[in-house]
Design a protein around this motif. Structure first.
Motif, mmCIF file in Angstrom:
data_model
loop_
_atom_site.group_PDB
_atom_site.id
_atom_site.type_symbol
_atom_site.label_atom_id
_atom_site.label_comp_id
_atom_site.label_asym_id
_atom_site.label_seq_id
_atom_site.Cartn_x
_atom_site.Cartn_y
_atom_site.Cartn_z
ATOM 1 N N LEU A 131 45.322 36.431 37.259
ATOM 2 C CA LEU A 131 46.553 37.233 37.301
ATOM 3 C C LEU A 131 46.389 38.469 38.184
ATOM 4 O O LEU A 131 47.332 39.252 38.350
ATOM 5 C CB LEU A 131 46.937 37.687 35.884
ATOM 6 N N GLY A 132 45.185 38.649 38.724
ATOM 7 C CA GLY A 132 44.925 39.812 39.562
ATOM 8 C C GLY A 132 44.735 41.086 38.770
ATOM 9 O O GLY A 132 44.930 42.193 39.290
ATOM 10 N N ILE A 133 44.326 40.939 37.502
ATOM 11 C CA ILE A 133 44.175 42.094 36.609
ATOM 12 C C ILE A 133 42.702 42.340 36.298
ATOM 13 O O ILE A 133 41.943 41.409 36.051
ATOM 14 C CB ILE A 133 44.931 41.856 35.279
ATOM 15 N N ARG A 134 42.323 43.611 36.321
ATOM 16 C CA ARG A 134 41.033 44.027 35.789
ATOM 17 C C ARG A 134 41.264 45.180 34.815
ATOM 18 O O ARG A 134 42.401 45.600 34.601
ATOM 19 C CB ARG A 134 40.077 44.427 36.921
ATOM 20 N N PHE A 135 40.171 45.711 34.240
ATOM 21 C CA PHE A 135 40.291 46.735 33.207
ATOM 22 C C PHE A 135 39.372 47.896 33.510
ATOM 23 O O PHE A 135 38.267 47.718 34.008
ATOM 24 C CB PHE A 135 39.961 46.137 31.832
ATOM 25 N N LEU A 136 39.848 49.093 33.162
ATOM 26 C CA LEU A 136 39.151 50.324 33.488
ATOM 27 C C LEU A 136 38.617 50.969 32.223
ATOM 28 O O LEU A 136 39.364 51.162 31.255
ATOM 29 C CB LEU A 136 40.131 51.272 34.189
ATOM 30 N N GLY A 137 37.320 51.316 32.228
ATOM 31 C CA GLY A 137 36.691 51.930 31.064
ATOM 32 C C GLY A 137 36.580 53.435 31.211
ATOM 33 O O GLY A 137 35.528 53.972 31.548
ATOM 34 N N LEU A 138 37.684 54.135 30.984
ATOM 35 C CA LEU A 138 37.733 55.589 31.029
ATOM 36 C C LEU A 138 38.445 56.109 29.784
ATOM 37 O O LEU A 138 39.143 55.356 29.108
ATOM 38 C CB LEU A 138 38.492 56.074 32.274
ATOM 39 N N GLY A 139 38.304 57.411 29.516
ATOM 40 C CA GLY A 139 38.986 58.005 28.373
ATOM 41 C C GLY A 139 40.396 58.457 28.670
ATOM 42 O O GLY A 139 41.193 58.669 27.754
ATOM 43 N N GLY A 140 40.705 58.622 29.954
ATOM 44 C CA GLY A 140 42.043 59.037 30.343
ATOM 45 C C GLY A 140 42.478 58.320 31.599
ATOM 46 O O GLY A 140 41.668 58.034 32.483
ATOM 47 N N SER A 141 43.750 58.021 31.700
ATOM 48 C CA SER A 141 44.303 57.342 32.873
ATOM 49 C C SER A 141 44.123 58.242 34.098
ATOM 50 O O SER A 141 44.655 59.348 34.134
ATOM 51 C CB SER A 141 45.787 57.061 32.629
ATOM 52 N N VAL A 451 36.962 54.770 41.581
ATOM 53 C CA VAL A 451 36.756 54.677 40.132
ATOM 54 C C VAL A 451 37.164 53.300 39.618
ATOM 55 O O VAL A 451 36.613 52.787 38.655
ATOM 56 C CB VAL A 451 37.519 55.809 39.386
ATOM 57 N N PHE A 452 38.137 52.664 40.290
ATOM 58 C CA PHE A 452 38.612 51.357 39.867
ATOM 59 C C PHE A 452 37.627 50.236 40.202
ATOM 60 O O PHE A 452 37.763 49.129 39.698
ATOM 61 C CB PHE A 452 39.980 51.057 40.520
ATOM 62 N N LEU A 453 36.654 50.545 41.030
ATOM 63 C CA LEU A 453 35.555 49.591 41.276
ATOM 64 C C LEU A 453 34.383 49.882 40.345
ATOM 65 O O LEU A 453 33.861 49.000 39.674
ATOM 66 C CB LEU A 453 35.082 49.696 42.729
ATOM 67 N N GLU A 454 33.979 51.143 40.289
ATOM 68 C CA GLU A 454 32.733 51.498 39.607
ATOM 69 C C GLU A 454 32.861 51.515 38.084
ATOM 70 O O GLU A 454 31.861 51.371 37.387
ATOM 71 C CB GLU A 454 32.225 52.840 40.119
ATOM 72 N N TYR A 455 34.057 51.709 37.563
ATOM 73 C CA TYR A 455 34.232 51.799 36.115
ATOM 74 C C TYR A 455 35.093 50.674 35.561
ATOM 75 O O TYR A 455 35.605 50.755 34.448
ATOM 76 C CB TYR A 455 34.804 53.166 35.735
ATOM 77 N N ALA A 456 35.202 49.590 36.332
ATOM 78 C CA ALA A 456 35.996 48.438 35.871
ATOM 79 C C ALA A 456 35.109 47.469 35.105
ATOM 80 O O ALA A 456 33.908 47.332 35.363
ATOM 81 C CB ALA A 456 36.625 47.725 37.062
ATOM 82 N N TYR A 457 35.732 46.794 34.144
ATOM 83 C CA TYR A 457 35.043 45.697 33.433
ATOM 84 C C TYR A 457 35.178 44.438 34.267
ATOM 85 O O TYR A 457 36.246 44.118 34.759
ATOM 86 C CB TYR A 457 35.691 45.457 32.070
#
Length: 457
Positions: A131-141, A451-457
């Motif tokens: 679906l072209g979706i990944r997930f970000l592991g941060l405490g705030g958007s 950040v969307f590369l380095e902190y993505a699941y």
């Protein structure tokens, strides 16, 4: 958040509310670890937010997970808003801005918790990547404005969205733009609950510092290490923050009940429909305040359970304890958060040492620490020391507790290794948030996009 319940047993007295919570007491051999973590979904193309609907939205993600897992859908007003394992061993739910949450099954060891988290992320990638979706592991958007953030079709959240601006300045940011990692832990008696709640309430600001991981807002550094921690300073102070009465030597279930009774309600559920009840407290509800305005306006245990789930103190008491201080983070942190608290609270020697360390910490001192940590992180001053020094001591106690537990995996390795990300932060003397800001100003070239590369699941 837990799935809202519809237990229809009538409440006849306040004593029954206390008994309901006391029924959570469990013998030690039945103590479990329940880990929850949230993450931000985003489209890889453009690092943009994921809406609920459409062929590539959150709804499609949930439906794909349902087919993969065989879990039962949770439906609200015709919309699938979560999934639950058929025997109650775990659930997937949506936070208001589409944050995807795994509420893990109650398990015996941290090895099981970590395996569960890894399995969930692997299953999620299998559905999300096409679906072209990944997930970000941060405490705030880190990037999107509140207006750009999607809104999930969940009745409970509609009521909260209307109510939050009336009671604080940052409630909508809490709902739509934060993520957390939490752990739910058991107690064997009221006295055991008291010890654990007092220690963990005092140490929750330290947890916020160790897990500080939300230094960006709308594409720029926000001057904070834990934006999420700062948000909780003015979300809804009637139902959140420190609870001074918990510090009392005689604190017990009845004290928490007395407090919760006087906190305004959010809603009642009747026949699957949500009714806005933000104008009354649960005590007023029990006195008949909703009899003429809500169908079956008589209080039930389901209403009480739902009301308890709308309390947001730093440590939440239900039939178990919830540790609520940590920012969301990369996958290693999903294992580190429960390890930190299990080490401190599930071993007698460790709990005794943690009690001794924090015994004379006052409400005012802990409040001051809580207020400073979002900005200062591990550099926060506490009794002429840096919080980083105290963190080192507390981690040694947690490590002792995990060593004493001696829960080993198939390779004979115990649970102490899960503390590694926190021990690394203390050894460096810097938080994940500080490392990210440094990267922003150097190798990221002033751009938030890496950040969307380095902190993505």
């Amino acid at each position: 958040m837990a799935r809202d319940t519809t237990d229809s047993r009538a409440i006849d007295s306040q004593d029954e509310l206390v008994e309901y919570m006391a029924e959570g007491c469990k013998p030690r051999d039945q103590w479990r670890i329940g880990t929850e973590h949230e993450k931000f979904p985003f489209y890889v193309d453009g690092n943009s937010p994921v809406p609920y609907g459409g062929d590539r939205g959150i709804k499609a993600l949930l439906e794909g997970m349902q087919k993969t897992l065989g879990w039962d859908p949770i439906i609200d007003a015709g919309h699938v808003i979560g999934l639950v394992e058929p025997t109650g061993q775990g659930a997937i739910s949506l936070e208001p801005g589409g944050q995807f949450e795994l509420s893990g099954a109650p398990v015996e060891t941290l090895h099981q918790t970590c395996r569960e988290g890894n399995a969930h992320l692997a299953q999620l990638r299998q559905i999300a990547e096409p679906l072209g979706i990944r997930f970000l592991g941060l405490g705030g958007s880190p990037k999107w404005t509140l207006a750009e953030t999607p809104r999930m079709p969940k009745s409970r959240y509609d009521i909260m969205t209307a109510y939050m601006p009336k009671v604080g300045t940052q409630g909508l940011d809490m709902m739509y733009r934060t993520c957390t990692i939490q752990v739910n832990l058991d107690f064997e008696s009221e006295a055991d609950m008291r010890r654990k709640m007092q220690v963990s309430m005092k140490l929750q600001p330290l947890s916020t510092a160790l897990f500080a991981n939300s230094p960006f807002t709308e594409g720029r550094p926000n001057g904070l290490q834990s934006w999420r921690g700062d948000i909780w300073r003015d979300t809804d102070n009637q139902r959140s923050g420190l609870l001074p009465f918990v510090f009392s030597p005689g604190f017990g279930f009845s004290d928490y009940v007395e407090w919760a009774l006087d906190v305004p309600m959010y809603f009642l559920i009747r026949d699957g429909r949500y009714f806005d009840c933000t104008h009354v407290t649960f005590r007023q509800f029990m006195a008949g305040a909703l009899k003429d305005t809500v169908p079956d306006g008589t209080p039930t245990m389901g209403d009480w359970a739902n009301h308890l789930s709308t309390m947001f103190p730093d440590v939440r008491l239900k039939r178990f304890l919830e540790m609520r201080g940590a920012d969301g983070g990369p996958w290693r942190r999903i294992c580190a958060l429960p390890a930190f608290w299990v080490g401190l609270l599930y071993d007698d020697e460790a709990l005794g040492q943690a009690e001794e360390l924090t015994r004379d910490w006052s409400v005012e001192e802990v409040e001051a620490m809580r207020n400073a940590v979002p900005v200062e992180g591990l550099d926060t001053a506490f009794r002429n020391r840096r919080l980083n020094e105290i963190a080192r001591e507390v981690l040694e106690i947690s490590r002792l507790g995990l060593t004493n537990r001696n829960r080993v995996n198939n390779e004979g390795v115990d649970e102490t290794g899960f503390l590694a990300p926190l021990e690394e932060a203390v050894a460096r003397g810097t938080t994940s948030a500080q490392e990210m800001v440094r990267a922003f100003h150097t190798r990221w070239g002033g751009s938030i996009e890496p950040v969307f590369l380095e902190y993505a699941y």
